[in-house]
Design a protein around this motif. Structure first.
Motif, PDB file in Angstrom:
ATOM      1  N   LYS A 142      35.812  63.537  46.888  1.00  0.00           N
ATOM      2  CA  LYS A 142      36.814  63.907  47.893  1.00  0.00           C
ATOM      3  C   LYS A 142      37.833  64.893  47.323  1.00  0.00           C
ATOM      4  O   LYS A 142      39.047  64.773  47.514  1.00  0.00           O
ATOM      5  N   LEU A 143      37.301  65.885  46.627  1.00  0.00           N
ATOM      6  CA  LEU A 143      38.110  66.978  46.075  1.00  0.00           C
ATOM      7  C   LEU A 143      37.785  68.266  46.818  1.00  0.00           C
ATOM      8  O   LEU A 143      36.696  68.419  47.385  1.00  0.00           O
ATOM      9  N   LEU A 144      38.720  69.202  46.798  1.00  0.00           N
ATOM     10  CA  LEU A 144      38.502  70.496  47.444  1.00  0.00           C
ATOM     11  C   LEU A 144      38.183  71.554  46.396  1.00  0.00           C
ATOM     12  O   LEU A 144      38.893  71.672  45.391  1.00  0.00           O
ATOM     13  N   LEU A 145      37.145  72.297  46.661  1.00  0.00           N
ATOM     14  CA  LEU A 145      36.724  73.426  45.835  1.00  0.00           C
ATOM     15  C   LEU A 145      36.655  74.627  46.763  1.00  0.00           C
ATOM     16  O   LEU A 145      35.909  74.621  47.746  1.00  0.00           O
ATOM     17  N   TYR A 146      37.444  75.664  46.446  1.00  0.00           N
ATOM     18  CA  TYR A 146      37.639  76.762  47.406  1.00  0.00           C
ATOM     19  C   TYR A 146      37.777  78.066  46.646  1.00  0.00           C
ATOM     20  O   TYR A 146      38.355  78.104  45.547  1.00  0.00           O
ATOM     21  N   ASP A 147      37.237  79.141  47.216  1.00  0.00           N
ATOM     22  CA  ASP A 147      37.382  80.440  46.557  1.00  0.00           C
ATOM     23  C   ASP A 147      38.365  81.332  47.304  1.00  0.00           C
ATOM     24  O   ASP A 147      38.677  81.117  48.474  1.00  0.00           O
ATOM     25  N   ILE A 148      38.885  82.314  46.587  1.00  0.00           N
ATOM     26  CA  ILE A 148      39.979  83.152  47.085  1.00  0.00           C
ATOM     27  C   ILE A 148      39.407  84.361  47.814  1.00  0.00           C
ATOM     28  O   ILE A 148      39.032  85.359  47.202  1.00  0.00           O
ATOM     29  N   PRO A 181      37.554  73.124  57.110  1.00  0.00           N
ATOM     30  CA  PRO A 181      36.611  73.273  58.220  1.00  0.00           C
ATOM     31  C   PRO A 181      35.180  73.005  57.748  1.00  0.00           C
ATOM     32  O   PRO A 181      34.812  73.347  56.615  1.00  0.00           O
ATOM     33  N   ALA A 182      34.371  72.402  58.611  1.00  0.00           N
ATOM     34  CA  ALA A 182      33.027  71.972  58.229  1.00  0.00           C
ATOM     35  C   ALA A 182      32.151  73.119  57.749  1.00  0.00           C
ATOM     36  O   ALA A 182      31.217  72.901  56.970  1.00  0.00           O
ATOM     37  N   TRP A 183      32.452  74.343  58.180  1.00  0.00           N
ATOM     38  CA  TRP A 183      31.592  75.473  57.829  1.00  0.00           C
ATOM     39  C   TRP A 183      31.920  76.091  56.482  1.00  0.00           C
ATOM     40  O   TRP A 183      31.119  76.857  55.936  1.00  0.00           O
ATOM     41  N   GLU A 184      33.081  75.791  55.909  1.00  0.00           N
ATOM     42  CA  GLU A 184      33.508  76.501  54.700  1.00  0.00           C
ATOM     43  C   GLU A 184      32.561  76.286  53.509  1.00  0.00           C
ATOM     44  O   GLU A 184      32.133  77.244  52.866  1.00  0.00           O
ATOM     45  N   VAL A 185      32.252  75.034  53.176  1.00  0.00           N
ATOM     46  CA  VAL A 185      31.425  74.787  51.990  1.00  0.00           C
ATOM     47  C   VAL A 185      30.012  75.337  52.142  1.00  0.00           C
ATOM     48  O   VAL A 185      29.536  76.073  51.262  1.00  0.00           O
ATOM     49  N   PRO A 186      29.278  75.034  53.231  1.00  0.00           N
ATOM     50  CA  PRO A 186      27.946  75.625  53.347  1.00  0.00           C
ATOM     51  C   PRO A 186      27.968  77.152  53.357  1.00  0.00           C
ATOM     52  O   PRO A 186      27.047  77.797  52.838  1.00  0.00           O
ATOM     53  N   ASN A 187      29.028  77.742  53.905  1.00  0.00           N
ATOM     54  CA  ASN A 187      29.096  79.199  53.949  1.00  0.00           C
ATOM     55  C   ASN A 187      29.444  79.799  52.595  1.00  0.00           C
ATOM     56  O   ASN A 187      29.029  80.919  52.270  1.00  0.00           O
ATOM     57  N   LEU A 204      26.801  75.660  40.516  1.00  0.00           N
ATOM     58  CA  LEU A 204      27.818  75.627  41.571  1.00  0.00           C
ATOM     59  C   LEU A 204      27.436  74.637  42.666  1.00  0.00           C
ATOM     60  O   LEU A 204      28.296  73.924  43.196  1.00  0.00           O
ATOM     61  N   LYS A 205      26.171  74.592  43.015  1.00  0.00           N
ATOM     62  CA  LYS A 205      25.707  73.617  44.005  1.00  0.00           C
ATOM     63  C   LYS A 205      26.053  72.187  43.561  1.00  0.00           C
ATOM     64  O   LYS A 205      26.523  71.368  44.355  1.00  0.00           O
ATOM     65  N   THR A 206      25.828  71.922  42.284  1.00  0.00           N
ATOM     66  CA  THR A 206      26.147  70.602  41.740  1.00  0.00           C
ATOM     67  C   THR A 206      27.638  70.323  41.842  1.00  0.00           C
ATOM     68  O   THR A 206      28.057  69.207  42.194  1.00  0.00           O
ATOM     69  N   ALA A 207      28.453  71.328  41.530  1.00  0.00           N
ATOM     70  CA  ALA A 207      29.907  71.152  41.585  1.00  0.00           C
ATOM     71  C   ALA A 207      30.373  70.843  43.005  1.00  0.00           C
ATOM     72  O   ALA A 207      31.242  69.984  43.212  1.00  0.00           O
ATOM     73  N   PHE A 208      29.813  71.532  43.997  1.00  0.00           N
ATOM     74  CA  PHE A 208      30.200  71.268  45.380  1.00  0.00           C
ATOM     75  C   PHE A 208      29.793  69.856  45.807  1.00  0.00           C
ATOM     76  O   PHE A 208      30.543  69.163  46.507  1.00  0.00           O
ATOM     77  N   SER A 209      28.612  69.435  45.389  1.00  0.00           N
ATOM     78  CA  SER A 209      28.159  68.091  45.722  1.00  0.00           C
ATOM     79  C   SER A 209      29.066  67.040  45.098  1.00  0.00           C
ATOM     80  O   SER A 209      29.447  66.048  45.741  1.00  0.00           O
ATOM     81  N   MET A 210      29.429  67.277  43.833  1.00  0.00           N
ATOM     82  CA  MET A 210      30.311  66.352  43.131  1.00  0.00           C
ATOM     83  C   MET A 210      31.708  66.332  43.768  1.00  0.00           C
ATOM     84  O   MET A 210      32.324  65.264  43.899  1.00  0.00           O
ATOM     85  N   ALA A 211      32.209  67.500  44.175  1.00  0.00           N
ATOM     86  CA  ALA A 211      33.521  67.564  44.829  1.00  0.00           C
ATOM     87  C   ALA A 211      33.520  66.751  46.123  1.00  0.00           C
ATOM     88  O   ALA A 211      34.497  66.056  46.423  1.00  0.00           O
ATOM     89  N   ALA A 212      32.442  66.822  46.871  1.00  0.00           N
ATOM     90  CA  ALA A 212      32.348  66.041  48.109  1.00  0.00           C
ATOM     91  C   ALA A 212      32.378  64.543  47.803  1.00  0.00           C
ATOM     92  O   ALA A 212      33.072  63.775  48.483  1.00  0.00           O
TER      93      ALA A 212
END
Length: 464
Positions: free
Chosen positions: A159-165, A432-438, A148-156
């Motif tokens: 310039k794609l959004l990866l978000y959970d419900i 928001p800047a806090w969403e991905v790290p959180n 998942l960490k890799t996926a978030f890095s790749m999304a950044a």
């Protein structure tokens, strides 16, 4: 084979196209549903959304999971109130993931299903150039957290959004608990707590037998296999860990590397009889992959767990519990924030008619109680301005926050609220800047807690 489609996935990951779905000539957002196996995938489509194309592209293997998903969408299209008008274009085949990425018919992939595959699906979708809206949990163990960490890095990078419900952020008592905790005159400041009495405690109770959209929910058999669904400590506990971060440290970045310290964790099973299993899955006996969890004719599902940890310098305890069927009411939530001036408590038991209710319980001295009440009545106006109709009712040890029915729209409606929030982020091109790290912080907490709980269980079993 139990994980046959996983093999298709792993082979295909080496040959993903790097071409992104094009939206330059089409302002519409086009949804794709990938391998739906959980009813949350359908609930995303219980409402229509502006600027979202009514055609949804579904990619999955043929089978019961897909059929039940399409039945739910059809039910929403023919609902007596607020019917939807979705058109499902379905590709059925074992190579559904390859076809989805090759076809590139949409730009947002909705993923809610078998959690054994979910993190790899997320990774594949991001590699293929898609934005992703994923049901929780995004990762059910430590290995998947690394992916998942890799996926978030790749999304950044893409310039794609990866978000959970995170539906619980839309529940009104959780919202107001957060609002009140931010008002020093009412709450004071969050206590630090101790291992014996954490400053924050949350408990969520869920049931395998339940109603969704007015019908008894049929769960897939794999839902009862924690290697596919995930254990409670890594599944439902995600909501609780998220709420703690979101409410106690609003709009702040949480760094899991330095802000989280696990103290202890535990896990234990819920025993399900064969007749109960058949009733909720519409099956006729335990499948072979569940035999490993059957003891003395009972299926032991490790759906329960507790995490004790420190978030920054605050002691926290969360508990996720599952039972077969509620004697009364339904899923329930309990939460307490302990402040220097008052505790903010959510209860949802028989005394609350099994509906979540919020209480303000002051902890000031009797000599200061009159002054506190004056400050409370003054500062509650800040909340009333945001949520007209909110009132306070005096009770024995404090106040109950009376919430108008208009704000109590229910769990199913929260999926539309989360999706709307995600679509707004997509339109703006950021979150928001806090969403991905959180998000990373909460999945670190739950997956590491699972590893710790398994380790502590083994030590206890061996008498160490």
């Amino acid at each position: 084979m139990k994980y046959a489609k996983f093999n298709y996935l792993m082979v295909f990951l080496f040959a993903l196209s790097c071409k992104s779905p094009s939206t330059e000539n089409d302002a519409k957002i086009k949804l794709i549903t990938l391998d739906p196996g959980h009813f949350h995938a359908a609930l995303v489509q219980k409402s229509m959304y502006p600027d979202v194309d009514s055609t949804v592209y579904v990619y999955a293997a043929a089978g019961k999971d897909l059929d039940q998903h399409l039945e739910k969408i059809e039910g929403y299209n023919h609902a007596a109130e607020n019917p939807t008008h979705w058109k499902e274009e379905v590709y059925r085949g074992k190579d559904f993931l390859q076809r989805m990425i090759a076809d590139k018919k949409g730009n947002v992939v909705v993923i809610a299903g078998n959690n054994h595959f979910k993190t790899a699906y997320i990774d594949a979708a991001v590699k293929g150039g898609f934005n992703v809206l994923a049901d929780k949990p995004m990762a059910i163990d430590a290995a998947n957290f690394e992916l998942l960490k890799t996926a978030f890095s790749m999304a950044a990078d893409k310039k794609l959004l990866l978000y959970d419900i995170m539906t619980e952020r839309s529940e009104i008592t959780n919202i107001l608990q957060r609002e009140l905790a931010a008002i020093p005159e009412i709450f004071g400041s969050l206590q630090k707590g101790s291992p014996q009495q954490p400053a924050v405690e949350m408990e969520s109770i869920h049931y395998f037998y339940k109603y969704v959209s007015g019908k008894i929910l049929t769960r897939p058999s794999w839902f009862m296999d924690t290697s596919q669904q995930g254990e409670g400590i890594a599944d439902v506990a995600v909501h609780l860990v998220d709420l703690v971060q979101w409410a106690c440290f609003p709009d702040q970045v949480i760094r899991y590397e330095k802000d989280i310290q696990l103290n202890s964790a535990s896990r234990w099973p819920t025993a399900i009889t064969l007749s109960q299993f058949n009733a909720i899955t519409k099956s006729n006996g335990f499948p072979d992959y569940l035999k490993k969890d059957v003891k003395d004719t009972l299926l032991n599902v490790f759906a329960n767990g507790e995490i004790n940890y420190k978030l920054r310098d605050v002691y926290v305890k969360v508990r996720a519990l599952w039972d077969y069927k509620a004697k009364a009411g339904g899923d329930s939530h309990y939460a307490v924030f302990r402040g220097t001036k008052a505790d903010l408590v959510i209860r949802q038991g028989a005394d609350q008619d099994f509906k979540p209710s919020l209480y303000i319980l002051p902890s000031v001295s009797p000599a200061n109680l009159f002054a506190y009440e004056q400050a409370l009545n003054d500062k509650i106006n800040v909340v009333k301005a945001r949520y007209p109709g909110i009132e306070l009712k005096k009770i024995d040890k404090g106040w109950e926050v009376l919430i108008p029915e208009q704000y109590k729209n229910g769990h199913e409606a929260h999926f539309a609220q989360v999706t709307t929030r995600f679509l707004a982020y997509l339109k703006n091109g950021n979150m928001p800047a806090w969403e991905v790290p959180n998000m990373l912080a909460k999945y670190y907490t739950t997956t590491q807690a699972l590893s710790l709980a398994i380790k502590e269980g083994e030590l206890k079993k061996n008498g160490k």
